[in-house]
Design a protein around this motif. Structure first.
Motif, short mmCIF file in Angstrom:
data_model
loop_
_atom_site.label_atom_id
_atom_site.label_comp_id
_atom_site.label_asym_id
_atom_site.label_seq_id
_atom_site.Cartn_x
_atom_site.Cartn_y
_atom_site.Cartn_z
N LYS A 101 1.02 -1.27 -0.02
CA LYS A 101 -0.03 -0.07 0.17
C LYS A 101 0.88 1.30 0.09
N LEU A 102 1.89 1.20 0.75
CA LEU A 102 2.81 2.54 0.94
C LEU A 102 3.51 2.79 -0.74
N LEU A 103 3.67 1.73 -1.67
CA LEU A 103 3.97 1.86 -3.02
C LEU A 103 3.22 2.43 -3.73
N VAL A 104 1.99 1.96 -3.69
CA VAL A 104 0.76 2.52 -4.31
C VAL A 104 0.33 3.85 -4.20
N HIS A 105 0.62 4.11 -2.79
CA HIS A 105 0.43 5.32 -2.37
C HIS A 105 1.34 6.50 -3.06
N LYS A 106 2.53 5.96 -2.79
CA LYS A 106 3.66 6.93 -3.53
C LYS A 106 3.60 6.95 -5.02
N ILE A 107 3.15 6.23 -5.88
CA ILE A 107 2.94 6.25 -7.29
C ILE A 107 1.60 7.28 -7.61
N LYS A 108 0.52 7.06 -6.84
CA LYS A 108 -0.61 7.97 -6.76
C LYS A 108 -0.15 9.59 -6.60
N GLN A 109 0.71 9.82 -5.77
CA GLN A 109 1.16 10.99 -5.42
C GLN A 109 2.11 11.47 -6.46
N ARG A 110 2.90 10.56 -7.03
CA ARG A 110 3.73 11.18 -8.35
C ARG A 110 2.90 11.35 -9.42
N LEU A 111 1.94 10.72 -9.51
CA LEU A 111 0.87 11.00 -10.70
C LEU A 111 0.10 12.34 -10.63
N THR A 112 -0.21 12.58 -9.27
CA THR A 112 -0.91 13.95 -9.25
C THR A 112 0.29 15.02 -9.30
N LYS A 113 1.34 14.99 -8.83
CA LYS A 113 2.26 15.89 -9.09
C LYS A 113 2.62 16.11 -10.69
N MET A 114 2.68 15.21 -11.35
CA MET A 114 3.03 15.11 -12.72
C MET A 114 1.88 15.73 -13.43
N THR A 115 0.62 15.57 -13.12
CA THR A 115 -0.55 16.22 -13.51
C THR A 115 -0.80 17.62 -13.43
N GLN A 116 -0.22 18.09 -12.43
CA GLN A 116 -0.07 19.42 -12.03
C GLN A 116 0.96 20.24 -12.88
N TYR A 117 2.08 19.66 -12.92
CA TYR A 117 3.12 20.38 -13.59
C TYR A 117 2.71 20.35 -15.14
N ARG A 118 2.08 19.28 -15.61
CA ARG A 118 1.70 19.36 -17.33
C ARG A 118 0.49 20.35 -17.44
N ILE A 119 -0.34 20.53 -16.44
CA ILE A 119 -1.32 21.52 -16.74
C ILE A 119 -0.59 23.04 -16.75
N ARG A 120 0.50 23.27 -15.60
CA ARG A 120 1.08 24.28 -15.73
C ARG A 120 1.81 24.75 -17.15
N MET A 121 2.47 23.61 -17.56
CA MET A 121 3.23 23.76 -18.79
C MET A 121 2.24 24.20 -20.06
N ARG A 122 1.09 23.58 -20.16
CA ARG A 122 0.05 24.10 -20.98
C ARG A 122 -0.14 25.50 -20.83
N LYS A 123 -0.45 26.06 -19.88
CA LYS A 123 -0.64 27.41 -19.56
C LYS A 123 0.29 28.46 -20.05
N LEU A 124 1.65 28.01 -19.79
CA LEU A 124 2.80 28.89 -20.00
C LEU A 124 3.02 28.96 -21.49
N GLU A 125 2.57 27.72 -22.35
CA GLU A 125 2.78 27.72 -23.78
C GLU A 125 1.70 28.75 -24.51
N LEU A 126 0.63 28.76 -23.78
CA LEU A 126 -0.58 29.57 -24.32
C LEU A 126 -0.12 30.91 -23.99
N THR A 127 0.50 31.34 -22.85
CA THR A 127 0.60 32.81 -22.66
C THR A 127 1.84 33.51 -23.60
N VAL A 128 1.64 34.75 -24.01
CA VAL A 128 2.33 35.36 -24.93
C VAL A 128 3.56 35.93 -23.91
N ARG A 129 4.61 35.85 -24.15
CA ARG A 129 5.95 36.15 -23.28
C ARG A 129 6.89 37.10 -24.08
N GLU A 130 7.41 38.04 -23.57
CA GLU A 130 8.54 38.54 -24.35
C GLU A 130 9.72 37.78 -24.51
#
Length: 281
Positions: A101-130
């Motif tokens: 159960k400890l390993l499964v919990h760590k894997i789910k935490q890793r999935l949550t973290k990776m999903t969050q930074y993927r969402i942030r990457m998409r937002k940064l690509e859509l924004t116009v920066r100098e």
């Protein structure tokens, strides 16, 4: 080799993935779930292990079992995870149902973290920066020097133009002496003088005398001549007419005519001989 022996060698001897800093000991192995160097998170010291990796924005679930330890090319089993977060959790629960159960919990935490930074990457690509671009310092200085020289040249031309205008207003120059020449014709004459070529002159066409045989007389002239057959042979009128129609002789050949012999003239003079038998000109 058992997992305990492998962990004892890694922890107390040497590990190429280990990174010791002041805050703790970390692991640079890409298959590590937490990134921390400890017994439960080490992918080398655990024969049964699972993690999640990202390949070009797509998440995969990697699983390792002891049954495939003798096959290095088939050591990891890979399962593609969907982009939906809830469906990805369902697939993780399905494949890791009987895992710790400890390993499964760590894997789910890793999935949550990776999903969050993927969402942030998409937002940064859509924004116009100098975008910052570096400019070479030497080229910038060269460009500035060129601008300064152009400004000085423009100021000099303006000064000269103003000075000439002031002189014209003050009547220093005589307006009658100021004239404009046809520059194109003047340049053409200069080019001809350089090439020692005189300007072309129109040649006057002069008349030239040319002699033609009697056979070349047109048929209309012969028909007119046949009309004279009805005239009587005797009489003064006929003699006078014959005396007046005398063949014209060419003028004397002067120096100008000798040089132009052989040229074709526009005026043709024919000489007709007198036929004594028929009395026809």
């Amino acid at each position: 080799m058992s997992d305990e022996v492998i962990w004892h060698c890694i922890r107390h001897n040497h590990c190429s993935f280990m990174a010791k800093i002041t805050t703790g000991t970390f692991c640079r192995n890409p298959y590590n779930v937490t990134g921390i160097c400890n017994r439960s998170s080490c992918p080398l010291a655990n024969s049964r292990y699972a993690t999640i990796l990202d390949h070009d924005g797509i998440f995969y679930l990697y699983m390792k079992t002891a049954e495939r330890a003798h096959l290095p090319n088939k050591l990891w089993e890979r399962v593609k995870l969907p982009r939906n977060y809830e469906k990805a959790l369902e697939i993780i629960n399905k494949h890791l149902e009987f895992w710790p159960k400890l390993l499964v919990h760590k894997i789910k935490q890793r999935l949550t973290k990776m999903t969050q930074y993927r969402i942030r990457m998409r937002k940064l690509e859509l924004t116009v920066r100098e975008k910052l671009i570096t400019m070479p310092r030497m080229n910038t200085k060269k460009h500035l020097r060129g601008l300064d020289k152009a400004d000085k040249a423009a100021q000099l031309e303006n000064i000269i133009e103003n000075e000439l205008k002031e002189r014209l207003k003050s009547k220093i120059y005589d307006p009658s002496q100021i004239c404009s020449y046809p520059f194109k014709e003047f340049e053409n004459i200069l080019d001809m003088e350089k090439d020692d070529v005189a300007p072309p002159e129109e040649e006057e066409e002069e008349e030239c005398i040319e002699y033609v045989e009697g056979d070349e007389i047109e048929m209309d002239e012969t028909e007119d001549m046949e009309d004279f057959e009805g005239f009587p042979h005797g009489g003064t009128d006929k003699d006078d007419l014959l005396d007046e129609l005398v063949a014209m002789k060419p003028r004397g050949l002067g120096p100008n005519l000798r040089s132009k012999i052989g040229k074709r003239s526009k005026k043709l003079i024919t000489e007709v001989e007198r036929d004594e038998d028929m009395g026809i000109i």
